[in-house]
Enzyme design. Sequence first.
Site, PDB file in Angstrom:
ATOM      1  N   ASP A 207       5.139  -6.924  -1.394  1.00  0.00           N
ATOM      2  CA  ASP A 207       4.837  -5.574  -1.865  1.00  0.00           C
ATOM      3  C   ASP A 207       4.440  -5.597  -3.345  1.00  0.00           C
ATOM      4  O   ASP A 207       4.802  -6.523  -4.076  1.00  0.00           O
ATOM      5  CB  ASP A 207       6.075  -4.671  -1.705  1.00  0.00           C
ATOM      6  CG  ASP A 207       6.550  -4.598  -0.253  1.00  0.00           C
ATOM      7  OD1 ASP A 207       5.694  -4.647   0.650  1.00  0.00           O
ATOM      8  OD2 ASP A 207       7.774  -4.496  -0.041  1.00  0.00           O
TER       9      ASP A 207
ATOM     10  N   ASP B  13       1.693  -6.330   2.121  1.00  0.00           N
ATOM     11  CA  ASP B  13       2.443  -5.349   2.904  1.00  0.00           C
ATOM     12  C   ASP B  13       2.280  -3.981   2.240  1.00  0.00           C
ATOM     13  O   ASP B  13       1.179  -3.434   2.246  1.00  0.00           O
ATOM     14  CB  ASP B  13       3.907  -5.796   3.029  1.00  0.00           C
ATOM     15  CG  ASP B  13       4.688  -4.902   3.964  1.00  0.00           C
ATOM     16  OD1 ASP B  13       4.093  -4.369   4.920  1.00  0.00           O
ATOM     17  OD2 ASP B  13       5.899  -4.719   3.751  1.00  0.00           O
TER      18      ASP B  13
ATOM     19  N   ASP C 205       6.884   0.028  -1.719  1.00  0.00           N
ATOM     20  CA  ASP C 205       7.879   0.305  -0.686  1.00  0.00           C
ATOM     21  C   ASP C 205       9.144   0.772  -1.408  1.00  0.00           C
ATOM     22  O   ASP C 205       9.870  -0.035  -1.995  1.00  0.00           O
ATOM     23  CB  ASP C 205       8.206  -0.956   0.129  1.00  0.00           C
ATOM     24  CG  ASP C 205       7.234  -1.176   1.298  1.00  0.00           C
ATOM     25  OD1 ASP C 205       6.197  -0.483   1.353  1.00  0.00           O
ATOM     26  OD2 ASP C 205       7.519  -2.050   2.132  1.00  0.00           O
TER      27      ASP C 205
ATOM     28  N   ARG D 156       0.286   5.907   5.008  1.00  0.00           N
ATOM     29  CA  ARG D 156       1.354   6.022   3.996  1.00  0.00           C
ATOM     30  C   ARG D 156       0.785   6.435   2.636  1.00  0.00           C
ATOM     31  O   ARG D 156       0.852   5.682   1.675  1.00  0.00           O
ATOM     32  CB  ARG D 156       2.156   4.732   3.867  1.00  0.00           C
ATOM     33  CG  ARG D 156       2.814   4.300   5.155  1.00  0.00           C
ATOM     34  CD  ARG D 156       3.698   3.070   4.954  1.00  0.00           C
ATOM     35  NE  ARG D 156       4.186   2.588   6.234  1.00  0.00           N
ATOM     36  CZ  ARG D 156       4.722   1.381   6.430  1.00  0.00           C
ATOM     37  NH1 ARG D 156       4.851   0.543   5.433  1.00  0.00           N
ATOM     38  NH2 ARG D 156       5.149   1.031   7.625  1.00  0.00           N
TER      39      ARG D 156
END
Length: 332
Positions: A149, A171, A175, A222
């Site tokens: 991340d 990823d 996050d 997202r």
Amino acid sequence: MRRSFFFVAAGVTALVTCSPVDPSELAPLSRRADTSCTAAADGFASLNGGTTGGAGGTVVTVSTQADLEKYAKASGKYIIKVKGKITISPKGTEIPISSDKTIHGLGATGEIFEGGFGLSSGVKNVIIRNLKIGNTYDGDPDGKTHDWDGIQADTANNIWVDHCIFERGADGLIDSRKDTNYLTVSNTIFRHHNKAFGIGWTDNVVAQITLHHSWFQNTTQRNPSADNIKYAHLYNNYLTDVTSYGHYARGKTAMRMENVYFKSTKNPVTRDDTATLAASGNTYSGTSGTIAGNSGTVFKATDYYKYTLDATANVPSIVQAEAGPKASICPS
Ligand SMILES: *[C@@H]1O[C@H](CO)[C@@H](O)[C@H](O)[C@H]1NC(C)=O
């Protein structure tokens, strides 16, 4: 009344065309362009004792991964200035940050290339500012091959991410996981990526987050996905060329959304049946798919902190001019 603004490096002057300067409009502009290296967070990160990072501590300048790692994990307050581009090895490493740190790019060229940052449980009071972070992409758009991340936070508190660019990660770009709380992300660009900004991974409904004046550009999903968030306050964001969904109130999230500009975005506003939503003032330009209706009684952000809302029509020009690293922010 149509106005166009032009921002200069010092961030204190706005050139206004078509009409005289209204002093009430200058205050928020200079606030957003705060050039101080020790600026403190606004939004929900300003609660719980505030987010000041390493302010008042030792100031160091780093240009190698070894020095960055050394000071980022050191105990005590540090302001860590990142000079130029640091290539992280092995690729995808999330450099651990301990409490009471400010990490910011010097001028506009500070970059964490092929790496990111990690904030583990109990870490508190961290500012990440004026940096480009990412380029860890590994050929797997689903991010299942490597959990790399841009920032991964696991039950950390008081985090401010400001004037950063996150791009082409493996990823998540950010996050914000588990019970990470008091998070503000402002003036930040998320671009060229699938899973941009996920907030959740917990059954507890405790997190309080603010996301404003940020730009999701050519991303898939997202943007953000906010799952089981006690208070999610999203305002004055700009979304362009988003191909799966935009702002998403997921699970038991309570979301207040104000004056967001959605352009060429699929499913701009999504809400689970279990979530509450109060959206107002948004613009939808060339969007398709779901624009979820409001539901339930939602907190008022003004009960928690002060903020200045820009007119939605001005969001594209303001965010394009101001988001991401700037030479004027902490120039030396
Ligand atoms: C858009 O993002 C995808 C990754 O999701 C990337 O492969 C592509 O190059 C990006 N487009 C541009 C114009 O940068």
